[in-house]
Design an enzyme around this catalytic site. Structure first.
Site, PDB file in Angstrom:
ATOM      1  N   SER A 117      13.085  18.086 -21.949  1.00  0.00           N
ATOM      2  CA  SER A 117      12.040  19.330 -21.859  1.00  0.00           C
ATOM      3  C   SER A 117      12.013  19.952 -20.457  1.00  0.00           C
ATOM      4  O   SER A 117      12.447  19.568 -19.626  1.00  0.00           O
ATOM      5  CB  SER A 117      10.553  18.512 -22.159  1.00  0.00           C
ATOM      6  OG  SER A 117       9.689  19.600 -22.013  1.00  0.00           O
ATOM      7  N   HIS A 118      11.685  21.247 -20.708  1.00  0.00           N
ATOM      8  CA  HIS A 118      11.260  22.153 -19.647  1.00  0.00           C
ATOM      9  C   HIS A 118      10.309  21.593 -18.819  1.00  0.00           C
ATOM     10  O   HIS A 118      10.121  21.897 -17.419  1.00  0.00           O
ATOM     11  CB  HIS A 118      10.959  23.506 -19.871  1.00  0.00           C
ATOM     12  CG  HIS A 118      12.603  24.314 -20.476  1.00  0.00           C
ATOM     13  ND1 HIS A 118      13.020  24.234 -21.732  1.00  0.00           N
ATOM     14  CD2 HIS A 118      13.076  25.373 -19.902  1.00  0.00           C
ATOM     15  CE1 HIS A 118      13.911  24.760 -21.966  1.00  0.00           C
ATOM     16  NE2 HIS A 118      14.093  25.635 -20.918  1.00  0.00           N
TER      17      HIS A 118
END
Lengths: 90, 134
Positions: free
Chosen positions: B13-14
């Site tokens: 994920s970012h």
């Protein structure tokens, strides 16, 4: 020899995420197809997202239907989890 | 069944918080028997992705039964692809799931917990696209 089996239980609590996960993990271990019905909604018990999508809540009746060589054991396992896991919520 | 290695899950994920929260949720729903590792954010804690974090997470998730990687949004996919195409000596049977992040992580982890192979776990993640919430 394939067989089919069916049983129902009335939920003592809402069918939350954790019991839905327990149902799906248990159902996936059986060869038989396993289906849950609540009112007009049906779900493949082996799909946790489908089970959660039933939105089954306290007081509703859940019917478990299984078809296949281990149908009886599958229904017993599902009923056991439904009866126990919804007592404490999740 | 308990002695058989299970498919590992990698959440890319970012956001580190998003990856870790999703791992916690999926792990609890599936009963805690599956290795879920995360690669969230950049090396210095900002929003973004890190190829080194993904590589570490991939190695940690590998228990011998294969790994399914779930990226959150577009450039996570680019980071994962860059790792898979540039690195040698990665675990065998690594698959990237084209799936919604939360639903895919939950479905994949539950299938892995039930002893599903890497193809079944990947399939469960990708079928999550069709799951209805209401």
């Amino acid at each position: 020899m394939p067989e089919s089996c069916e049983a129902s239980v009335t939920l003592a609590g809402d069918l939350h995420a954790r019991p839905a996960g327990a149902l799906a993990v248990a159902a996936a271990k059986f060869t038989s197809s396993v289906e849950l019905t609540v009112g007009a909604s049906r779900a493949d018990a082996k799909s946790v997202l489908a089970v959660m999508g039933l939105g089954a809540s306290s007081g509703q009746q859940v019917t478990v239907r299984a078809a296949g060589p281990d149908a009886r054991e599958a229904v017993e396992a599902m009923i056991g989890i439904l009866a126990e896991a919804t007592k404490v919520g999740g | 069944m308990s002695d058989t290695p299970k498919v590992g899950i990698v959440l890319v994920s970012h956001s580190a918080a998003l990856a870790e929260g999703t791992a916690e949720l999926a792990g609890q729903i599936a009963g805690g028997t599956v290795t879920i590792t995360t690669a969230g954010g950049t090396e210095d804690g900002r929003i973004g992705t890190s190829i080194d974090k993904v590589e570490r997470a991939l190695r940690l998730a590998d228990g011998g039964a294969g790994v399914v990687i779930l990226p959150d949004l577009g450039s996570s996919v680019l980071t994962v692809r860059a790792l898979l195409s540039d690195s040698d000596d990665l675990p065998d049977q690594v698959n990237v799931a084209d799936a919604p992040f939360v639903e895919g992580a939950v479905a994949a982890t539950v299938t892995a917990a039930a002893g599903g192979d890497v193809k079944a776990v990947l399939g469960a993640a990708e079928e999550a696209r069709h799951a209805r919430k209401l």
